[in-house]
Design a protein around this motif. Structure first.
Motif, short mmCIF file in Angstrom:
data_model
loop_
_atom_site.label_atom_id
_atom_site.label_comp_id
_atom_site.label_asym_id
_atom_site.label_seq_id
_atom_site.Cartn_x
_atom_site.Cartn_y
_atom_site.Cartn_z
N LEU A 286 0.74 -1.27 0.04
CA LEU A 286 0.11 0.05 0.02
C LEU A 286 0.90 1.34 0.02
O LEU A 286 0.60 2.24 -0.71
N LEU A 287 1.98 1.21 0.68
CA LEU A 287 2.85 2.36 0.92
C LEU A 287 3.42 2.68 -0.58
O LEU A 287 3.64 3.80 -0.96
N GLN B 229 -2.74 12.40 2.12
CA GLN B 229 -1.86 11.51 1.64
C GLN B 229 -0.55 11.44 2.71
O GLN B 229 -0.14 10.38 3.39
N THR B 230 -0.10 12.40 3.30
CA THR B 230 0.99 12.59 4.14
C THR B 230 0.49 11.81 5.72
O THR B 230 1.20 11.06 6.09
N LEU B 231 -0.67 12.23 6.01
CA LEU B 231 -1.24 11.46 7.04
C LEU B 231 -1.32 10.21 7.01
O LEU B 231 -1.12 9.17 7.85
N THR B 232 -1.86 9.60 5.76
CA THR B 232 -2.07 8.20 5.43
C THR B 232 -0.44 7.17 5.39
O THR B 232 -0.40 6.52 6.23
N ILE B 233 0.41 8.21 4.98
CA ILE B 233 1.80 7.64 4.85
C ILE B 233 2.24 7.48 6.14
O ILE B 233 2.78 6.25 6.64
N ASN B 234 2.05 8.40 7.05
CA ASN B 234 2.58 8.23 8.36
C ASN B 234 1.78 7.30 9.31
O ASN B 234 2.31 6.33 10.05
N ALA B 235 0.67 7.02 9.01
CA ALA B 235 -0.09 6.03 9.75
C ALA B 235 0.26 4.61 9.38
O ALA B 235 0.49 3.82 10.32
N ILE B 236 0.40 4.49 8.09
CA ILE B 236 0.80 3.22 7.40
C ILE B 236 2.33 2.89 8.15
O ILE B 236 2.58 1.62 8.44
N LYS B 237 3.36 3.82 8.20
CA LYS B 237 4.59 3.58 8.65
C LYS B 237 4.61 3.49 10.25
O LYS B 237 5.41 2.54 10.71
N ALA B 238 3.75 4.10 10.97
CA ALA B 238 3.59 3.71 12.32
C ALA B 238 3.09 2.41 12.47
O ALA B 238 3.53 1.47 13.47
#
Length: 62
Positions: free
Chosen positions: A25-26, A40-49
């Motif tokens: 997904l990332l 998108q930035t928030l989604t990327i940060n959530a996936i990385k977390a």
């Protein structure tokens, strides 16, 4: 219907599969480079977390 309990090996496998899915997904989100929105930035940060959390769970199980 009750799900059977997962043993340690299958739980680790499930975590690895989830991490691989999040990684895909990332890559999909990152593939559209250019102007990224705040969502998108928030989604990327959530996936990385989430991936970091999964990684810590896998390390704890070793």
């Amino acid at each position: 219907m009750d799900k059977p309990l997962l043993n340690s090996a299958s739980w680790s496998d499930a975590l690895r599969i989830r991490k691989a899915h999040l990684n895909a997904l990332l890559k999909t989100i990152d593939a559209r480079q250019g102007k990224s929105s705040q969502i998108q930035t928030l989604t990327i940060n959530a996936i990385k977390a989430e991936m970091a959390h999964i990684e810590s769970q896998l390390k704890r199980r070793k």
